[in-house]
Design a protein around this motif. Structure first.
Motif, PDB file in Angstrom:
ATOM      1  N   ILE A 158      31.827  43.208  38.821  1.00 15.62           N
ATOM      2  CA  ILE A 158      30.581  42.629  39.478  1.00 15.62           C
ATOM      3  C   ILE A 158      30.780  41.967  40.624  1.00 15.62           C
ATOM      4  CG2 ILE A 158      28.691  41.316  38.812  1.00 15.62           C
ATOM      5  CD1 ILE A 158      28.787  42.220  35.787  1.00 15.62           C
ATOM      6  N   PHE A 159      31.677  40.869  40.636  1.00 15.00           N
ATOM      7  CA  PHE A 159      32.054  40.116  41.674  1.00 15.00           C
ATOM      8  C   PHE A 159      33.576  40.303  42.134  1.00 15.00           C
ATOM      9  CE2 PHE A 159      28.491  37.676  39.747  1.00 15.00           C
ATOM     10  CZ  PHE A 159      27.555  38.054  40.814  1.00 15.00           C
ATOM     11  N   ASP A 160      33.719  40.209  43.579  1.00 16.97           N
ATOM     12  CA  ASP A 160      34.915  40.143  44.094  1.00 16.97           C
ATOM     13  C   ASP A 160      35.621  38.842  44.119  1.00 16.97           C
ATOM     14  OD1 ASP A 160      36.898  41.059  45.592  1.00 16.97           O
ATOM     15  OD2 ASP A 160      36.165  40.358  47.589  1.00 16.97           O
ATOM     16  N   GLY A 161      36.582  38.604  43.249  1.00 13.93           N
ATOM     17  CA  GLY A 161      37.256  37.108  43.082  1.00 13.93           C
ATOM     18  C   GLY A 161      36.378  36.283  41.955  1.00 13.93           C
ATOM     19  N   PRO A 162      37.064  35.253  41.744  1.00 13.79           N
ATOM     20  CA  PRO A 162      35.991  34.541  40.587  1.00 13.79           C
ATOM     21  C   PRO A 162      34.832  33.916  40.998  1.00 13.79           C
ATOM     22  CG  PRO A 162      37.808  33.130  41.755  1.00 13.79           C
ATOM     23  CD  PRO A 162      38.075  34.476  42.458  1.00 13.79           C
ATOM     24  N   VAL A 163      33.957  33.657  40.147  1.00 14.87           N
ATOM     25  CA  VAL A 163      32.592  32.900  40.324  1.00 14.87           C
ATOM     26  C   VAL A 163      32.454  32.044  39.186  1.00 14.87           C
ATOM     27  CG1 VAL A 163      31.636  34.560  41.534  1.00 14.87           C
ATOM     28  CG2 VAL A 163      31.570  35.086  39.260  1.00 14.87           C
ATOM     29  N   ASP A 164      33.772  31.427  39.057  1.00 10.34           N
ATOM     30  CA  ASP A 164      33.702  30.312  37.553  1.00 10.34           C
ATOM     31  C   ASP A 164      33.212  29.036  38.340  1.00 10.34           C
ATOM     32  OD1 ASP A 164      35.570  29.592  39.308  1.00 10.34           O
ATOM     33  OD2 ASP A 164      37.348  29.774  37.819  1.00 10.34           O
ATOM     34  N   ASP A 165      33.038  27.945  37.741  1.00 17.02           N
ATOM     35  CA  ASP A 165      32.565  26.703  37.981  1.00 17.02           C
ATOM     36  C   ASP A 165      33.494  26.156  39.300  1.00 17.02           C
ATOM     37  OD1 ASP A 165      30.500  24.623  37.584  1.00 17.02           O
ATOM     38  OD2 ASP A 165      32.241  23.521  37.427  1.00 17.02           O
ATOM     39  N   ALA A 166      34.653  26.351  39.215  1.00 19.63           N
ATOM     40  CA  ALA A 166      35.629  25.620  39.884  1.00 19.63           C
ATOM     41  C   ALA A 166      35.563  26.295  41.465  1.00 19.63           C
ATOM     42  CB  ALA A 166      37.254  25.851  39.577  1.00 19.63           C
ATOM     43  N   SER A 167      35.307  27.683  41.572  1.00 19.71           N
ATOM     44  CA  SER A 167      34.946  28.337  42.527  1.00 19.71           C
ATOM     45  C   SER A 167      33.818  28.107  43.371  1.00 19.71           C
ATOM     46  CB  SER A 167      35.303  30.034  42.675  1.00 19.71           C
ATOM     47  OG  SER A 167      34.402  30.409  41.798  1.00 19.71           O
ATOM     48  N   VAL A 168      32.907  27.686  42.563  1.00 19.95           N
ATOM     49  CA  VAL A 168      31.603  27.437  43.068  1.00 19.95           C
ATOM     50  C   VAL A 168      31.383  25.918  43.746  1.00 19.95           C
ATOM     51  CG1 VAL A 168      29.153  27.013  42.674  1.00 19.95           C
ATOM     52  CG2 VAL A 168      30.268  28.995  41.650  1.00 19.95           C
ATOM     53  N   LYS A 169      32.151  25.239  42.798  1.00 23.95           N
ATOM     54  CA  LYS A 169      32.464  23.910  43.082  1.00 23.95           C
ATOM     55  C   LYS A 169      33.019  23.734  44.470  1.00 23.95           C
ATOM     56  CE  LYS A 169      34.192  19.243  41.805  1.00 23.95           C
ATOM     57  NZ  LYS A 169      34.930  19.142  42.971  1.00 23.95           N
ATOM     58  N   ALA A 170      34.081  24.627  44.664  1.00 21.52           N
ATOM     59  CA  ALA A 170      34.677  24.599  45.969  1.00 21.52           C
ATOM     60  C   ALA A 170      34.015  24.795  47.377  1.00 21.52           C
ATOM     61  CB  ALA A 170      35.880  25.768  45.887  1.00 21.52           C
ATOM     62  N   ILE A 171      32.892  25.695  47.269  1.00 18.63           N
ATOM     63  CA  ILE A 171      31.951  25.751  48.153  1.00 18.63           C
ATOM     64  C   ILE A 171      31.021  24.401  48.250  1.00 18.63           C
ATOM     65  CG2 ILE A 171      29.804  26.934  48.575  1.00 18.63           C
ATOM     66  CD1 ILE A 171      30.524  29.520  47.064  1.00 18.63           C
TER      67      ILE A 171
END
Length: 490
Positions: free
Chosen positions: A193-206
């Motif tokens: 569904i997504f390319d690469g992780p979309v977990d909380d840590a990856s969103v926090k990085a944004i």
């Protein structure tokens, strides 16, 4: 933006034809005030299936969970659903609340949708029960409540006010952030569904880059769960994954922008991205067959959350198919049979109408022609919006035609003087940031919005990439955007 080369699954099924959306009235018996009200609608129908929706209003004491039951009267068979746990036993269909929408206060409403098959007739259910109590569906539907702001540290509900985006208190706001590509292509290629992780840590990085907005490209066939898509990545599974990412983006105080990127319809003309009829590349315009249903479903999913922004279509390019610029802009707004495009087009007005027809008042973005790089006649052809909550979207890369300050002054400035302007994609394929530095300064000087393409770990020379790791490590290109956002919002 076009993507780095990807393997694409072969088309495995033919097209189906939708008929118009229909809301089905249900007759009710007279008597005492109903314990609940249910609106049942058929939002789209084709030769062997249909998409439906229910809107439930609780007229009794508040409840912590709910279960709606009704009977199909025409042999219909449920195949999938969203915003509820759907099941069918014999003719009886049950929609039970999810963990996130079980609480239903007195007078409150909740909506859920489904897809089912039918043959012979598509008879409308005549009775509904909510937690065992009979519902009277003849009451007037409650208006969609005006969305309210979430917690103080969450994103604001945005509205277009003159040429500014403002929050509920009328304070000017800007969308400054990134794109998170993947939801438009992974599912149609059968790879997730997504390319690469979309977990909380990856969103926090944004969020750590001090971004306040994330644009999320989507695929209409995956959202609608069409048969050409692996069920693991389609329908309810896809929708729930998108909702989960939207929730994570909001949890980190950022505005989610859900955007339709890849659509159905065969186009093999000038600048065609692929010859596939399915949603496996960027098409010149959205299709009438599925896109209005897509936006009706998306709008129903998020209409009670005014923090979610709707971006109607990624990069229209009817100008590459039509003979004149006037034809291109007419196609852009009005759709229909457009010169050079072999399928029936859904124009921007059709899509605005699909969104507003659900009662959604969310902010809408509409990009211009020439891959959203040309806004020269946007004001002349802008679609009518009964909610008055429409902004112009624009994309720019160093290789575009309108990629210099002279063009921006002559074509963008008049638009930005009248409506909010959002640069939904900015980028360059030089693996540097000299060009976007110029773009950001022009937009900063005018208090406008922009989002960098893209928060993915690709080779920046083939598809401008902001990061080399999902922990937020920037490329040389991404360093320019990161440092700029931190300087503005730090």
């Amino acid at each position: 933006m076009r993507h780095p080369p990807r393997s694409v699954l072969a088309a495995v099924a033919g097209a189906v034809a939708l008929i118009g959306s229909v809301t089905v009235p249900v007759v009710t018996a007279s008597g005492a005030a109903p314990a609940c009200s249910v609106e049942y609608s058929v939002t789209s129908q084709w030769d062997s299936g249909f998409q439906g929706a229910v809107r439930i209003t609780n007229n009794t004491a508040a409840m912590s969970s709910w279960s709606l039951a009704f009977d199909f009267a025409g042999g219909q068979k449920l195949t999938q659903g969203w915003n509820a746990k759907w099941s069918q036993s014999g003719t009886t269909v049950t929609a039970a609340s999810e963990s996130y929408n079980g609480s239903l206060a007195t007078g409150a409403s909740v909506s859920a949708g489904f897809i089912a098959s039918w043959s012979g007739s598509n008879a409308v259910p005549t009775s509904f029960k909510l937690n065992g109590s009979s519902c009277n569906t003849a009451v007037e539907p409650s208006p969609t409540p005006e969305p309210t702001d979430p917690a103080d540290d969450g994103p604001p509900v945005l509205r277009a006010s003159g040429n500014k985006l403002v929050d509920a208190g009328g304070a000017p706001r800007r969308l400054l952030g990134v794109n998170r590509s993947g939801g438009e292509f992974m599912c149609v290629q059968g790879r997730g569904i997504f390319d690469g992780p979309v977990d909380d840590a990856s969103v926090k990085a944004i969020a750590d880059w001090k971004a306040n907005a994330v644009r999320i490209p989507l695929n209409e066939e995956c959202w609608l769960g069409l048969s050409t898509i692996d069920p693991a990545y389609a329908g309810a599974n896809y929708i729930n994954a998108v909702k989960d990412l939207v929730a994570k983006v909001k949890a980190h105080g950022m505005t989610p922008v859900v955007e339709l990127h890849w659509t159905y319809g065969q186009y093999t003309g000038n600048s065609a991205g692929c010859s596939d009829v399915h949603a496996s590349c960027q098409k010149p315009m959205p299709d009438m067959q599925y896109t209005p249903s897509f936006w009706a479903s998306v709008a129903n999913t998020f209409k009670n959350d005014g923090t979610v922004v709707f971006d109607l279509f990624n990069e229209p390019y009817p100008d590459r198919a039509t003979a004149t610029t006037t034809q291109a802009w007419q196609c852009w707004r009005d759709g229909g049979s457009c010169p050079g495009i072999g399928y029936e087009v859904a124009g921007m007005q059709d899509l605005v109408d699909s969104v507003r027809g659900t009662g959604a008042t969310n902010l809408i973005l509409a990009g211009g022609i020439a891959y959203s790089n040309d806004l020269s006649q946007w004001l002349t052809y802008r679609p009518a919006d009964p909610a008055g909550n429409l902004a112009a979207a624009w994309h720019v890369y160093n290789f575009n035609t309108c990629a210099n300050e002279s063009c921006w002054n002559s074509t963008l400035a008049p638009v930005a003087a009248q409506v909010p302007l959002v640069a939904g994609e900015i980028g360059e394929n030089t693996c540097a940031h000299g060009f976007i530095d110029q773009v950001m300064k022009w937009f900063d000087d005018r208090g406008l919005s922009y989002l960098g393409w893209t928060w993915n770990t690709w080779d920046c020379s083939s598809g401008p990439s902001l990061i080399s790791s999902y922990d937020g490590t920037p490329t040389a290109f991404g360093t320019g955007l990161r440092d700029h956002l931190r300087a503005l919002n730090g």
